[in-house]
Each structure stands twice: as structure tokens, then as C-alpha cells.
Write an enzyme that holds these catalytic residues in place. Structure first.
Site, mmCIF file in Angstrom:
data_model
loop_
_atom_site.group_PDB
_atom_site.id
_atom_site.type_symbol
_atom_site.label_atom_id
_atom_site.label_comp_id
_atom_site.label_asym_id
_atom_site.label_seq_id
_atom_site.Cartn_x
_atom_site.Cartn_y
_atom_site.Cartn_z
ATOM 1 N N GLY A 233 -4.008 -5.219 7.421
ATOM 2 C CA GLY A 233 -5.028 -4.258 7.818
ATOM 3 C C GLY A 233 -5.872 -4.694 8.995
ATOM 4 N N THR B 67 0.829 -1.196 0.000
ATOM 5 C CA THR B 67 0.000 0.000 0.000
ATOM 6 C C THR B 67 0.868 1.253 0.000
ATOM 7 O OG1 THR B 67 -1.920 -0.892 1.114
ATOM 8 C CG2 THR B 67 -1.285 1.278 1.806
ATOM 9 N N THR C 218 0.545 0.905 7.415
ATOM 10 C CA THR C 218 0.529 -0.043 6.296
ATOM 11 C C THR C 218 0.848 -1.439 6.829
ATOM 12 O OG1 THR C 218 1.604 -0.697 4.228
ATOM 13 C CG2 THR C 218 2.946 0.555 5.782
ATOM 14 N N GLY C 219 0.387 -2.436 6.112
ATOM 15 C CA GLY C 219 0.637 -3.805 6.544
ATOM 16 C C GLY C 219 -0.680 -4.560 6.658
ATOM 17 N N ARG D 18 -14.186 -6.870 1.313
ATOM 18 C CA ARG D 18 -13.405 -6.802 2.559
ATOM 19 C C ARG D 18 -12.992 -5.341 2.838
ATOM 20 N NH1 ARG D 18 -7.649 -5.164 3.059
ATOM 21 N NH2 ARG D 18 -7.001 -5.891 5.103
ATOM 22 N N VAL D 19 -13.095 -4.919 4.094
ATOM 23 C CA VAL D 19 -12.679 -3.572 4.476
ATOM 24 C C VAL D 19 -11.410 -3.679 5.324
ATOM 25 C CG1 VAL D 19 -13.332 -1.438 5.652
ATOM 26 C CG2 VAL D 19 -15.090 -2.818 4.492
ATOM 27 N N GLY D 20 -10.352 -3.043 4.867
ATOM 28 C CA GLY D 20 -9.095 -3.032 5.615
ATOM 29 C C GLY D 20 -8.971 -1.768 6.438
ATOM 30 N N ASP D 21 -7.754 -1.478 6.847
ATOM 31 C CA ASP D 21 -7.522 -0.318 7.717
ATOM 32 C C ASP D 21 -7.499 1.005 6.979
ATOM 33 O OD1 ASP D 21 -5.074 -1.464 6.539
ATOM 34 O OD2 ASP D 21 -4.109 0.269 7.473
HETATM 35 N N1 ASP Z 1 -3.081 -2.154 5.020
HETATM 36 C C1 ASP Z 1 -3.502 -2.578 3.713
HETATM 37 C C2 ASP Z 1 -4.744 -3.405 3.832
HETATM 38 O O1 ASP Z 1 -4.850 -4.191 4.764
HETATM 39 C C3 ASP Z 1 -2.470 -3.332 2.987
HETATM 40 C C4 ASP Z 1 -1.119 -2.682 2.908
HETATM 41 O O2 ASP Z 1 -0.764 -1.891 3.738
HETATM 42 O O3 ASP Z 1 -0.387 -2.984 1.983
HETATM 43 O O4 ASP Z 1 -5.587 -3.337 2.992
#
Ligand code: ASP
Length: 263
Positions: A194, A141, A191-192, A169-172
Site C-alpha cells: 500500500g 486484499t 492491491t499490493g 497504519r493507513v494503506g492505499d
Molecule cells: N494494499 C493493501 C494494503 O497495503 C494490501 C493488499 O493489497 O493486500 O493495505
């Protein structure tokens, strides 16, 4: 008068070979700020550069969901309290532009077809987003935090979502306080993985700690060590009301870069 500054990342797991790509985006933001542009303009345009760069999991290079579709999330928040986010948008190469369009609206966020209908009504580019197959656990991301001369801070983030996630799906990234938070002269982006970031409400907690007097790096280190229950791969960037921005991750894999104007 504040000293303009920028910090950006290319994802927790992207790898150091992407550093030059992140530096290109930082240079764009720096040029905008040097010529008197706003933090919002700098953060959005740098984020667009990263969304248009196919090596990142955002915009053009977003990874497929488990059904082969491409769903995009993006968010922006400004230190004056304005906020905009879009969730699971399709056919939108630059979702950060749609999120930024919401900054001056009564609503904060839009999802899926409603987000796309809004974008159509405002003339935002509609085009298929090719995407790419997921590789390992894609956490690349993008995120940018900028501070302009007036002291305004803006944080912009964008993603196609972690690998192996279903459509919807809902991420962070589009969730306030999780993937992004700007408050009282502090901006934080994450990032990472989520789900772990969201359960830890990482960005809000880091901002609060910095506002309580913690240093940028120390506060991010605390969050990575204390607020993640499962040791998931996560990285963060932060920028305060003065000084340079910083990035920190719990692996060596997060490319990040910062810039500050000369006085
Ligand atoms: N945080 C993002 C998500 O979970 C992914 C990412 O940071 O690469 O959608």
C-alpha cells in the site's frame, strides 16, 4: 444502455489457487447485474463474499497488526462522484457495508472508533473479527469493479492491511486515487504494498491515462513499470464504459476474474 460487467481480484500476492474464490464473488455480482441490480449493489455484495471468505486478507481473514489487533479498511466510489471509506475499523466483519453507507452522506470517510460508533448508530453488525497471523508479506486484499445497465460504475475494495504494519497504519485502500478511483466512466482498483501504491497514486494515474485514450491493460502496464519506484509487488484491475474489465500484476500471483453480460 450499457452492457453490465464485473472484474474482481483477490490480492497481488494471493496465488492462483484462490481463483475459484474470486470467481464465486464475480458470479454473485453477475447475478445481481443480470437481474437489474445496480453497480453499487453488485460491487458491495461481491466484496462481502470476499470479506467473508477467510482465505483473504479482508474482513474475517484479515491479518493481525504488529500488536495482534485487527484493523480493517474499506472504500467504495461510484462514477456519479459519490464516495465512502472507513479506516482502521475494529469489530466489523463487513467494513465495506459501512463504507457504502457513507455514499449518500455529506462526509466521505470515518476512522477507528468514530467509524464503529457510526456503524452502531446504523445497526451494522458488530462482532469480533478473529483475523489470522501474517504470513510472508500478505497482500491478498480484495477488490471489485462493476458496471450496470445504466452505465454506472462502482469500485469496492477491502483489506486488513499488509503484514507487519502497526495499529493505526493507513494503506492505499481507503485513500482516494491510491487504492481506488472512479472517474468519467473508468474504474480502477489496486492491491499490493500500500505504501508504494500510495506514493505512486496509482489508481488515479491509471484512470487519467485511460481517459486520455490508453487501453486498460496498456495503462496498467505503464503504471506498474513507471509509477512504482521500488518494484513492490502490486496488481491492478480496471473497467471502462464498455467492454470487459482486466487485471494485471507485476507477478503471477494475482487471482482475478471478469465477466460481461451477453448483449
Ligand atoms: N494494499 C493493501 C494494503 O497495503 C494490501 C493488499 O493489497 O493486500 O493495505
Amino acid at each position: 444502455m450499457s452492457i453490465p460487467a464485473v472484474v474482481a481480484h483477490g490480492g497481488a500476492g494471493a496465488g492462483p489457487e484462490r481463483l475459484a474464490n474470486v470467481e464465486r464473488a464475480v458470479a454473485i455480482a453477475a447475478a445481481i447485474l443480470e437481474s437489474g441490480g445496480t453497480a453499487v449493489e453488485a460491487a458491495v455484495e461481491a466484496c462481502v463474499v470476499l470479506e467473508d471468505d477467510p482465505v483473504f486478507n479482508a474482513g474475517t481473514g484479515s491479518v493481525f497488526r504488529t500488536d495482534g489487533t485487527v484493523h480493517l479498511d474499506a472504500s467504495i466510489q461510484v462514477s456519479d462522484g459519490r464516495m465512502g471509506f472507513v479506516i482502521a475499523m475494529e469489530d466489523t466483519p463487513n467494513p465495506i457495508r459501512v463504507a457504502a453507507d457513507l455514499l449518500d452522506e455529506e462526509i466521505n470517510g470515518l476512522t477507528g472508533e468514530g467509524a464503529r460508533a457510526w456503524a452502531d448508530s446504523k445497526g451494522f453488525a458488530k462482532a469480533p473479527v478473529e483475523g489470522r497471523p501474517p504470513f510472508k508479506e500478505a497482500t491478498d486484499t480484495v477488490g471489485v469493479i462493476a458496471r450496470d445497465r445504466s452505465g454506472s460504475i462502482a469500485c469496492a475494495t477491502s483489506t486488513g492491511g499488509c503484514s507487519d504494519r502497526p495499529p493505526g497504519r493507513v494503506g492505499d485502500v481507503p485513500l482516494p486515487g491510491c487504492g481506488f478511483w472512479v472517474q468519467g466512466g473508468v474504474g480502477v482498483g489496486a492491491t499490493g504494498i500500500g505504501e508504494a501504491i500510495t506514493r505512486g497514486m496509482l489508481s488515479f494515474r491509471v484512470a487519467e491515462r485511460i481517459l486520455d485514450g490508453g487501453g486498460l491493460e496498456e495503462s496498467m502496464m505503464w503504471a506498474l513499470e513507471e509509477c512504482l519506484e521500488d518494484g513492490a509487488e502490486v496488481g491492478m484491475i480496471a473497467l471502462g464504459s464498455e467492454g470487459t474489465g482486466h487485471g494485471l500484476a507485476n507477478s503471477e500471483n494475482m487471482p482475478w476474474s471478469s465477466w460481461i453480460a451477453r448483449k
